[in-house]
Design a protein around this motif. Sequence first.
Motif, mmCIF file in Angstrom:
data_model
loop_
_atom_site.group_PDB
_atom_site.id
_atom_site.type_symbol
_atom_site.label_atom_id
_atom_site.label_comp_id
_atom_site.label_asym_id
_atom_site.label_seq_id
_atom_site.Cartn_x
_atom_site.Cartn_y
_atom_site.Cartn_z
ATOM 1 N N ALA A 58 14.955 15.785 -24.566
ATOM 2 C CA ALA A 58 15.339 15.016 -22.627
ATOM 3 C C ALA A 58 13.862 14.680 -22.984
ATOM 4 N N VAL A 59 14.139 12.888 -22.164
ATOM 5 C CA VAL A 59 13.493 11.991 -22.267
ATOM 6 C C VAL A 59 12.963 12.159 -20.453
ATOM 7 N N GLU A 60 11.569 11.832 -19.645
ATOM 8 C CA GLU A 60 11.475 12.266 -18.309
ATOM 9 C C GLU A 60 10.351 11.084 -17.909
ATOM 10 N N THR A 61 11.538 10.709 -16.950
ATOM 11 C CA THR A 61 11.093 9.342 -16.442
ATOM 12 C C THR A 61 10.236 9.786 -14.705
ATOM 13 N N TYR A 62 9.578 9.119 -14.194
ATOM 14 C CA TYR A 62 8.483 9.785 -12.854
ATOM 15 C C TYR A 62 8.311 8.596 -12.197
ATOM 16 N N THR A 63 8.582 8.009 -10.973
ATOM 17 C CA THR A 63 8.865 7.670 -10.008
ATOM 18 C C THR A 63 7.485 6.681 -9.640
ATOM 19 N N LYS A 64 6.883 5.829 -9.094
ATOM 20 C CA LYS A 64 5.569 5.768 -8.320
ATOM 21 C C LYS A 64 6.094 5.881 -6.865
ATOM 22 N N ASN A 65 4.632 6.216 -6.080
ATOM 23 C CA ASN A 65 4.830 6.166 -4.747
ATOM 24 C C ASN A 65 4.023 4.769 -4.447
ATOM 25 N N VAL A 66 4.927 4.273 -3.604
ATOM 26 C CA VAL A 66 3.551 2.896 -3.180
ATOM 27 C C VAL A 66 3.172 3.138 -1.967
ATOM 28 N N LYS A 82 -0.290 17.104 10.704
ATOM 29 C CA LYS A 82 -0.514 18.619 11.159
ATOM 30 C C LYS A 82 -0.703 19.704 9.847
ATOM 31 N N LEU A 83 0.205 19.446 8.975
ATOM 32 C CA LEU A 83 0.293 20.542 8.103
ATOM 33 C C LEU A 83 0.314 19.332 6.768
ATOM 34 N N ASP A 84 0.222 20.174 6.104
ATOM 35 C CA ASP A 84 0.520 19.597 5.081
ATOM 36 C C ASP A 84 1.548 18.115 4.436
ATOM 37 N N LEU A 85 1.185 17.316 3.275
ATOM 38 C CA LEU A 85 0.834 15.898 3.291
ATOM 39 C C LEU A 85 1.265 15.812 2.006
ATOM 40 N N ASN A 86 1.243 15.362 1.510
ATOM 41 C CA ASN A 86 3.058 15.769 0.166
ATOM 42 C C ASN A 86 3.653 14.777 -0.426
ATOM 43 N N LEU A 87 3.372 13.701 -1.198
ATOM 44 C CA LEU A 87 3.895 12.557 -1.791
ATOM 45 C C LEU A 87 4.892 12.896 -3.093
ATOM 46 N N VAL A 88 5.368 12.934 -3.705
ATOM 47 C CA VAL A 88 5.979 13.045 -4.495
ATOM 48 C C VAL A 88 6.657 12.184 -5.687
ATOM 49 N N PRO A 89 7.035 12.584 -7.229
ATOM 50 C CA PRO A 89 7.901 11.398 -7.652
ATOM 51 C C PRO A 89 8.974 11.562 -7.636
ATOM 52 N N LYS A 90 9.671 10.831 -7.777
ATOM 53 C CA LYS A 90 11.572 10.892 -8.256
ATOM 54 C C LYS A 90 11.447 11.541 -9.929
ATOM 55 N N LYS A 91 12.337 11.897 -11.039
ATOM 56 C CA LYS A 91 12.167 12.280 -11.428
ATOM 57 C C LYS A 91 13.446 12.647 -11.963
ATOM 58 N N GLU A 92 13.612 11.180 -13.029
ATOM 59 C CA GLU A 92 14.489 11.484 -14.027
ATOM 60 C C GLU A 92 15.264 12.075 -14.924
ATOM 61 N N ILE A 93 15.491 11.684 -16.181
ATOM 62 C CA ILE A 93 16.150 12.475 -17.584
ATOM 63 C C ILE A 93 17.249 11.228 -17.924
ATOM 64 N N THR A 94 16.911 11.388 -19.078
ATOM 65 C CA THR A 94 17.765 10.432 -20.512
ATOM 66 C C THR A 94 18.148 11.124 -21.260
ATOM 67 N N TYR A 95 19.315 11.249 -21.745
ATOM 68 C CA TYR A 95 19.162 11.027 -23.501
ATOM 69 C C TYR A 95 19.296 9.796 -23.916
ATOM 70 N N ASP A 96 18.061 9.910 -25.011
ATOM 71 C CA ASP A 96 19.252 8.732 -26.714
ATOM 72 C C ASP A 96 19.912 9.480 -26.815
ATOM 73 N N LYS A 97 20.861 8.408 -27.550
ATOM 74 C CA LYS A 97 21.632 8.779 -28.341
ATOM 75 C C LYS A 97 21.731 9.129 -30.066
ATOM 76 N N ARG A 98 19.765 8.835 -30.211
ATOM 77 C CA ARG A 98 19.651 8.973 -31.804
ATOM 78 C C ARG A 98 19.132 10.650 -32.012
ATOM 79 N N ALA A 99 18.721 11.308 -30.405
ATOM 80 C CA ALA A 99 18.123 12.630 -30.213
ATOM 81 C C ALA A 99 18.933 13.280 -29.036
ATOM 82 N N GLY A 117 0.983 12.825 -5.113
ATOM 83 C CA GLY A 117 1.219 12.411 -6.365
ATOM 84 C C GLY A 117 2.260 11.563 -7.412
ATOM 85 N N ASN A 118 1.962 10.403 -8.141
ATOM 86 C CA ASN A 118 1.683 9.374 -9.054
ATOM 87 C C ASN A 118 2.435 8.476 -8.028
ATOM 88 N N THR A 119 0.270 7.905 -7.444
ATOM 89 C CA THR A 119 0.854 7.392 -6.054
ATOM 90 C C THR A 119 0.016 6.605 -6.518
#
Length: 318
Positions: free
Chosen positions: A94-102, A73-90, A122-124
């Motif tokens: 921050a390296v950001e990864t966003y999952t997909k909704n399916v 009846k009101l908003d319908l919102n789908l958002v991805p999960k955000k994951e942040i990782t760090y590479d030992k070389r740098a 978002g990311n669906t």
Amino acid sequence: SIQLVADNNIRIQDSGNFSSVNDIYIQAKNDLNIENSKISANQGDINLVSNGTLNGKNIDINSKEGTLSIQSKLDLNLVPKKEITYDKRAPDIAVETYTKNVLTGLNGVNLVSSDLGRISLGNTNINAENGNIQIYGGNGVDLKEQLSSTLIEGDFFGRKVLWPWPIFDYSKISSKGFYLKSNKDLNLTRTSINIIGGEINIDALGETIFVSPILKSEKNIEIISNNINLTSLRANSDQNIALQSKGSIFSKNSTYNAKGIVSLVSDGEHIAENNEISSKDLYLKSNKDLNIKDTSMNTIGGKIGVEVLGTSVFEKSN
């Protein structure tokens, strides 16, 4: 079958696989929140209903042999999960990864918000192999892709450096037919719509803004809106492509390929920059001014028709 009805809120979180052989019906009299969860029906339909707001994050909902319907009846919102990782070389980058909704419904997927609600996906990824995808947003529609990143290595004046680089992974929509209606504005960003056997029909009462979408249909592609603003659109139709604006049309760095007619009609001004148009016939109409710049117009076995009430300018175009 599974039926879950609550007089208040419903939260489904970290559920693993919430499944049924037959139908699944979930209704919240207030808000419905689903996060990090899978919901599946092996043979039946899935209906998710919220009398308030419906929020989803990192979800996979699959009606394997039926229809998936989500209504709010009101908003319908789908958002991805955000994951942040760090590479030992740098370690400071921050390296950001966003999952997909399916969202999957073999025989169709329906997404509806009332006149009070906005649909934001978002990311669906949405798939209806044997049916249509129908989206109705009473207070507007947003389809967008948040880009993940990866580290790339390069040479900077003889020194190796690392920096984050975006991964251009589009949200993917596929079905036999695609129908979208927005009672307000429409925003479509980095989304690929691939229709096999049917048409793409988009109708927005407000302004339509496209940024880097891909539209492909075996039948017609039709976009109707108040104002149409297109950047880096790629549209391919085995039949016709039609844009109709009650206001203006602005198209930049876009490609139109149709085996039939490409028709671009506006009640206001029409500005096209650096476009490529290939079709059998081309029809351009503006009830104000027409300004075509750096645009290739190639008609194969047909003709070009131009109708303008104001001033026509063709600059570096053929």
